[in-house]
Design a protein around this motif. Structure first.
Motif, short mmCIF file in Angstrom:
data_model
loop_
_atom_site.label_atom_id
_atom_site.label_comp_id
_atom_site.label_asym_id
_atom_site.label_seq_id
_atom_site.Cartn_x
_atom_site.Cartn_y
_atom_site.Cartn_z
N LEU A 293 0.86 -1.18 0.00
CA LEU A 293 0.00 0.00 0.00
C LEU A 293 0.90 1.23 0.00
O LEU A 293 1.89 1.27 0.73
N GLU A 294 0.55 2.19 -0.82
CA GLU A 294 1.30 3.45 -0.86
C GLU A 294 0.32 4.59 -0.68
O GLU A 294 -0.85 4.48 -1.04
N ARG A 295 0.81 5.67 -0.11
CA ARG A 295 -0.06 6.81 0.16
C ARG A 295 0.46 8.04 -0.59
O ARG A 295 1.15 8.88 -0.01
N PRO A 296 0.12 8.15 -1.88
CA PRO A 296 0.60 9.30 -2.65
C PRO A 296 -0.14 10.60 -2.30
O PRO A 296 0.37 11.67 -2.54
N ALA A 297 -1.34 10.48 -1.75
CA ALA A 297 -2.14 11.66 -1.38
C ALA A 297 -2.77 11.41 -0.02
O ALA A 297 -2.09 11.02 0.91
N ASP A 298 -4.07 11.56 0.07
CA ASP A 298 -4.77 11.41 1.35
C ASP A 298 -5.25 10.01 1.65
O ASP A 298 -5.70 9.75 2.76
N THR A 299 -5.24 9.12 0.68
CA THR A 299 -5.74 7.76 0.91
C THR A 299 -4.69 6.74 0.52
O THR A 299 -3.81 6.99 -0.30
N TRP A 300 -4.81 5.55 1.12
CA TRP A 300 -3.91 4.45 0.80
C TRP A 300 -4.35 3.80 -0.50
O TRP A 300 -5.54 3.59 -0.74
N LEU A 301 -3.38 3.45 -1.33
CA LEU A 301 -3.63 2.84 -2.63
C LEU A 301 -2.85 1.53 -2.68
O LEU A 301 -1.64 1.51 -2.43
N CYS A 302 -3.53 0.43 -3.00
CA CYS A 302 -2.86 -0.85 -3.16
C CYS A 302 -2.15 -0.85 -4.52
O CYS A 302 -2.80 -0.73 -5.55
N THR A 303 -0.83 -0.97 -4.50
CA THR A 303 -0.07 -0.95 -5.75
C THR A 303 0.45 -2.33 -6.13
O THR A 303 0.95 -2.52 -7.22
N HIS A 304 0.35 -3.28 -5.22
CA HIS A 304 0.78 -4.65 -5.49
C HIS A 304 -0.10 -5.59 -4.68
O HIS A 304 -0.34 -5.36 -3.51
N LEU A 305 -0.57 -6.64 -5.34
CA LEU A 305 -1.34 -7.67 -4.66
C LEU A 305 -1.05 -8.98 -5.38
O LEU A 305 -1.16 -9.06 -6.60
#
Length: 151
Positions: A125-137
């Motif tokens: 999970l990465e947080r480029p802005a205000d929310t966490w984004l799953c970038t790998h699963l």
């Protein structure tokens, strides 16, 4: 009572104001325990896993997770869910190990099980802005990881 595994019960040998390292000059001070990420990382990973499990069990459409996944991670998530169609039973997390290599990055290894099936999953999970984004699963099953459709 045993100390918490993340606690270092030894007396610190350096680094605190007003104290000096113990031992002769040139020797290393004793090691301190390395702490894992605080609860924020586990909570963020847990929140994503709840959404994943809801999609896996049909309580939430997989497309609803598009907003919290990169395109590649979402494709893998949909493939993973498609492979489990027809499996009955409640899916649950049996184990979650979380690390945070950077302040805006969470990496996790998850053991899941549903009925008699057990599998592992890795996620980032990465947080480029205000929310966490799953970038790998990636799900890892005894039969091997799911392969994206190349057609």
């Amino acid at each position: 009572m045993d100390p918490h595994p993340d606690q270092d019960t030894r007396t610190p040998t350096a680094g605190r104001a007003g104290t000096r390292p113990s031992g002769p000059a040139g020797t290393r001070p004793g090691r301190t325990a390395v702490r894992g990420p605080d609860g924020w990382a586990t909570r963020a990973a847990g929140a994503f896993l709840r959404l994943y499990l809801e999609a896996l069990t049909g309580h939430r459409p997989a497309q609803a997770l598009r907003a919290v996944c990169s395109p590649d991670a979402h494709r893998q998530l949909v493939l993973d869910i498609d492979q489990q169609r027809g499996t009955a039973g409640t899916a649950r997390v049996s184990s979650l190990r979380v690390s945070s290599p950077a302040p805006s990055v969470i990496e996790a290894v998850v053991m899941l099980h549903r009925s008699s099936r057990i599998w592992a999953m890795t996620l980032r999970l990465e947080r480029p802005a205000d929310t966490w984004l799953c970038t790998h699963l990636q799900s890892l099953r005894p039969g091997g990881p799911a392969k994206p459709d190349t057609h």
